[in-house]
Design a protein around this motif. Structure first.
Motif, mmCIF file in Angstrom:
data_model
loop_
_atom_site.group_PDB
_atom_site.id
_atom_site.type_symbol
_atom_site.label_atom_id
_atom_site.label_comp_id
_atom_site.label_asym_id
_atom_site.label_seq_id
_atom_site.Cartn_x
_atom_site.Cartn_y
_atom_site.Cartn_z
ATOM 1 N N ARG A 90 34.306 7.258 24.712
ATOM 2 C CA ARG A 90 33.020 7.686 24.154
ATOM 3 C C ARG A 90 33.178 8.564 22.910
ATOM 4 O O ARG A 90 32.455 8.354 21.929
ATOM 5 C CB ARG A 90 32.185 8.384 25.217
ATOM 6 C CG ARG A 90 30.761 8.645 24.745
ATOM 7 C CD ARG A 90 29.897 9.197 25.880
ATOM 8 N NE ARG A 90 28.570 9.448 25.403
ATOM 9 C CZ ARG A 90 28.205 10.556 24.767
ATOM 10 N NH1 ARG A 90 29.086 11.509 24.559
ATOM 11 N NH2 ARG A 90 26.969 10.714 24.341
ATOM 12 N N ASN A 131 34.204 8.419 29.509
ATOM 13 C CA ASN A 131 33.515 9.494 28.788
ATOM 14 C C ASN A 131 34.487 10.459 28.134
ATOM 15 O O ASN A 131 34.147 11.102 27.143
ATOM 16 C CB ASN A 131 32.574 10.248 29.726
ATOM 17 C CG ASN A 131 31.293 9.497 29.979
ATOM 18 O OD1 ASN A 131 30.916 8.620 29.216
ATOM 19 N ND2 ASN A 131 30.624 9.821 31.060
ATOM 20 N N SER A 167 29.018 2.656 26.770
ATOM 21 C CA SER A 167 29.955 3.305 27.690
ATOM 22 C C SER A 167 29.651 2.912 29.132
ATOM 23 O O SER A 167 30.571 2.644 29.921
ATOM 24 C CB SER A 167 29.874 4.827 27.548
ATOM 25 O OG SER A 167 30.228 5.226 26.258
ATOM 26 N N ASN A 212 25.756 5.482 24.713
ATOM 27 C CA ASN A 212 25.775 5.705 26.160
ATOM 28 C C ASN A 212 25.675 4.394 26.926
ATOM 29 O O ASN A 212 26.345 4.208 27.943
ATOM 30 C CB ASN A 212 24.639 6.637 26.574
ATOM 31 C CG ASN A 212 24.900 8.067 26.189
ATOM 32 O OD1 ASN A 212 26.024 8.468 25.940
ATOM 33 N ND2 ASN A 212 23.839 8.852 26.134
#
Length: 116
Positions: free
Chosen positions: A48, A44, A74, A71
């Motif tokens: 990301r 993240n 990820s 998301n």
């Protein structure tokens, strides 16, 4: 430092709850969830933002809905880099990332230290 530990524990516990709720997500223990929480923090923080930047036009065209896909990607990367953590399909990753966000935010609000 204590805020980092609290966030790490909340994320690991949220991963366990998400694996319980979504049948296509398998976590083989508490230690695997703790390692996955660390890997998730790294992904993240590094991967990301790059994904969000590259998919910005598509995110703009879909009015932000493509961020759900980012998301899920990820979340899938976390399972790829963490042994003992498996996600069976893209849809499991998508639903898992949504549930993980919800559970993590609820636990964070419940366990947040209150200011006096």
């Amino acid at each position: 430092m204590s805020q980092f530990l609290l966030t790490w524990i909340i994320t690991a516990f949220s991963l366990l709850i998400t694996a319980y709720l979504v049948p296509g997500i398998i976590i083989k223990g508490v230690m695997v969830a703790a390692i996955a929480a660390l890997v998730m923090g790294l992904i993240n923080a590094v991967v990301r933002p790059i994904l969000v930047l590259f998919t910005l036009p598509l995110t703009f065209l879909t009015l932000g809905l493509f961020l759900f896909v980012v998301n899920a990607i990820s979340f899938s990367l976390v399972s790829y880099f963490t042994p003992g953590f498996e996600i069976n399909s893209f849809w499991d990753a998508l639903f898992g990332s949504i549930i993980l966000s919800f559970v993590s935010s609820v636990l964070s609000q419940a366990l947040e230290p209150k200011e006096v």
